[in-house]
Design an enzyme around this catalytic site. Structure first.
Site, PDB file in Angstrom:
ATOM      1  N   TRP A 177       4.599  21.023 -20.528  1.00 31.97           N
ATOM      2  CA  TRP A 177       3.613  19.991 -20.856  1.00 31.97           C
ATOM      3  C   TRP A 177       4.239  18.918 -21.740  1.00 31.97           C
ATOM      4  CZ3 TRP A 177      -0.264  20.790 -17.762  1.00 31.97           C
ATOM      5  CH2 TRP A 177      -0.693  22.084 -17.466  1.00 31.97           C
ATOM      6  N   ASN A 204     -20.443  16.259 -13.224  1.00 27.98           N
ATOM      7  CA  ASN A 204     -19.435  17.277 -12.939  1.00 27.98           C
ATOM      8  C   ASN A 204     -18.241  16.730 -12.165  1.00 27.98           C
ATOM      9  OD1 ASN A 204     -18.587  20.142 -12.896  1.00 27.98           O
ATOM     10  ND2 ASN A 204     -18.800  19.896 -10.686  1.00 27.98           N
ATOM     11  N   TRP A 216      -3.892  21.668 -20.548  1.00 32.00           N
ATOM     12  CA  TRP A 216      -5.313  21.748 -20.236  1.00 32.00           C
ATOM     13  C   TRP A 216      -6.143  22.265 -21.407  1.00 32.00           C
ATOM     14  CZ3 TRP A 216      -7.466  26.632 -20.558  1.00 32.00           C
ATOM     15  CH2 TRP A 216      -6.571  27.718 -20.496  1.00 32.00           C
ATOM     16  N   TRP A 241     -11.704  23.600 -16.242  1.00 25.50           N
ATOM     17  CA  TRP A 241     -10.403  23.097 -16.680  1.00 25.50           C
ATOM     18  C   TRP A 241      -9.254  23.824 -15.992  1.00 25.50           C
ATOM     19  CZ3 TRP A 241      -8.472  18.967 -18.864  1.00 25.50           C
ATOM     20  CH2 TRP A 241      -9.357  18.095 -19.499  1.00 25.50           C
TER      21      TRP A 241
END
Length: 538
Positions: free
Chosen positions: A375, A412, A430, A453
């Site tokens: 990440w 959503n 995340w 997620w």
């Protein structure tokens, strides 16, 4: 529960312990059982709610969610008082001694039975297990915890080798047969309302003063200091079971209105009942084809009420059966009602995953092979903060993030788009996005939030394949074809139309004071695929 005290001596009261996820009187299984037990023993029913600020910090609870909780508790307190049932709201720290504290209250009230609905998160399960152990050691108190959150409880929908499902489609196929009751008990049956205590309870030397206990207006550390924000959130999300029932009724029976797109009162006047085709022209009737449209009022907006248990999932499904000729549960892909009930199945699915695979509530990826994905630093180039602020330069992402800031809620579909943009385009962990959503959204729910997620990040159950990466510009055209959603929430783009609205040219963006994109989507996509294909590599 198998080893809990079964037959305690009769106490002088029965206690129902209400939690943050079951803030209602109607169709509440633990409350109904507590009331039944109190009636059988001829003793008063008492209700308890314990505010636990340390838990709220640990679980990233938003100030908006705590305010929503308190407002609903105030409504519940009033409704219970009409039945001569006190609601005792108190606060306790540290959270590690909460079981001891609850046990001390039971002893103080000379109650030998406690009822509560099960919470499936790890910390809460450990808390309740400790309470059961303390109660058994004490010897005189019985604790009963029951399933209430899901339509079908975790552990009942299993694979042939009796494991929990990790893919939604086969879960759904196995879930559907459970909806057909075996014998007299239907899984969507409504639990009875609690019976009233006798008025004389108000004169009781111990229980009478409980009626004077009030619900606080705020919890320190979880206040909305901005008066304008507070009033806006309260307008968007009115408290109480009646508000939730009215919102459900409007979703099932009235047509969508463009005026309901932004931060407005969901129960404002002007909703119209379709006259020609009630089941097709209502919001739920159009749900199959338009549920992903951000520029239309076609979703129920009941997620805050379901997350807080102000309305039960059973109530929602029961209401849909009234719209069908045979009064059966519609879970087909071919109707709006069926599609909506399938969304409730998704809610069950994620709660089952939470209960059966506890690591997902411990900050771990369900797909452990993805634990080493490389990440980007959360501070690099200010990308994380720009995403939070709705300043990524991608209009559909920014509109979603600004909707969250404005309303404490997001459609959503745009949650998925914004989440995938953070994890795939920006390559930011995340868990940072999951935490932020919990901190800002009024419907923050660990099971659904984590499930969503990890789906977007390709690390969870039934995830989007790592190479499936939303193109935010293509998505923008699909979900906001009129552009009204973007114009509503991104002020710099309020006067744009057409392609420029979805992807402003650099010169126009500069002129309007709108940021240029943080990254090039095509290049970011290649980086994401490379890192996901070989976790741990740059």
């Amino acid at each position: 529960m198998k080893h809990a005290n079964k037959h305690p001596a009769k106490g002088e009261a029965v206690v129902y312990w209400m939690r943050m996820e079951d803030l209602r009187i109607t169709d509440n299984r633990a409350l109904a059982l507590a009331s039944k037990h109190a009636q059988q023993d001829g003793v008063p029913l008492l209700t308890l709610f314990v505010l636990s600020p340390q838990d709220y910090v640990a679980h990233d609870r938003s100030a908006r969610r705590i305010d929503f909780t308190l407002r609903n508790l105030q409504s519940i307190r009033s409704s219970l008082a009409d039945k001569h049932i006190p609601l005792y709201t108190t606060s306790h720290t540290p959270r590690t001694t909460l079981p001891d504290y609850v046990l001390s209250l039971l002893k103080q009230w000379k109650a030998t039975t406690l009822f509560a609905n099960i919470e499936y998160e790890v910390d809460e399960l450990r808390r309740d297990i400790k309470l059961c152990e303390l109660a058994k050691k004490d010897g005189g108190i019985a604790c009963t915890f029951v399933h209430d959150r899901c339509i079908i409880p975790p552990g009942q929908v299993l694979t042939k080798d009796e494991r929990g499902y990790t893919v939604y489609s086969p879960f759904l196929r196995s879930w559907i047969p459970h909806l057909t009751p075996k014998g007299k008990d239907s899984p969507i049956a409504c639990a009875p309302d609690p019976a009233s205590n006798t008025p004389s309870v108000r004169d009781h030397p111990v229980y009478g003063p409980l009626f004077d206990n009030t619900v606080p207006d705020e919890v320190e550390g979880f206040t909305m200091d901005d008066a304008e924000e507070r009033e806006r959130i309260r307008m968007c999300w009115p408290a109480g079971e009646e508000a939730a029932r009215l919102m459900l009724d409007r979703f099932l029976h009235t047509m969508s209105r463009s005026s309901q797109l932004g931060a407005v009162d969901p129960l404002s006047e002007g909703a119209k009942v379709p006259t020609k085709n009630p089941n097709k022209d209502s919001r739920v009737g159009k749900y199959k084809d338009e549920r992903d449209r951000l520029d239309a009022d076609t979703t129920s907006r009941l997620s805050p009420y379901l997350a807080a248990g102000i309305i039960s999932a059973r109530t929602c499904v029961r209401a849909t059966t009234e719209l069908s000729a045979n009064k059966k549960i519609d879970v087909s892909r071919d109707t709006g009602i069926g599609r909506w009930n399938q969304e409730i199945a998704w809610r069950d699915f994620y709660n089952h995953v939470l209960a059966l695979f506890p690591r997902v509530s411990m900050g771990r990826p369900f797909q452990e092979k993805m634990a080493n994905v490389k990440w980007e630093s959360e501070t690099r180039d200010g990308h994380l903060q720009a995403w939070k602020d709705g300043r990524t330069g991608v209009p559909i992402v920014d509109a979603g993030m600004l909707q969250a800031k404005t309303m404490g809620w997001m459609h959503n579909r745009v949650r998925m788009i914004a989440a995938m943009y953070l994890t795939k385009d920006l390559m930011i962990d995340w868990r940072l996005g999951e935490k932020y959503f919990m901190e800002i959204l009024i419907d923050g729910d660990l099971a659904s939030n984590n499930g969503g997620w990890q789906w977007s990040a390709s690390t969870g159950v039934d995830p989007a394949p790592y190479f499936r990466i939303f193109n935010p510009y293509t998505q923008s055209h699909k979900v906001d074809p009129t552009g009204e959603y973007i114009r509503t929430f991104v002020p710099e783009l309020a006067k744009l139309r057409g392609e420029e609205l979805h992807k402003p040219p650099p010169g126009l963006a500069d002129k309007l004071g709108y940021p240029r994109p943080l990254v090039d989507h095509d290049e970011a996509r290649k980086r994401a695929i490379r890192r996901y294909k070989n976790p741990g590599e740059e």
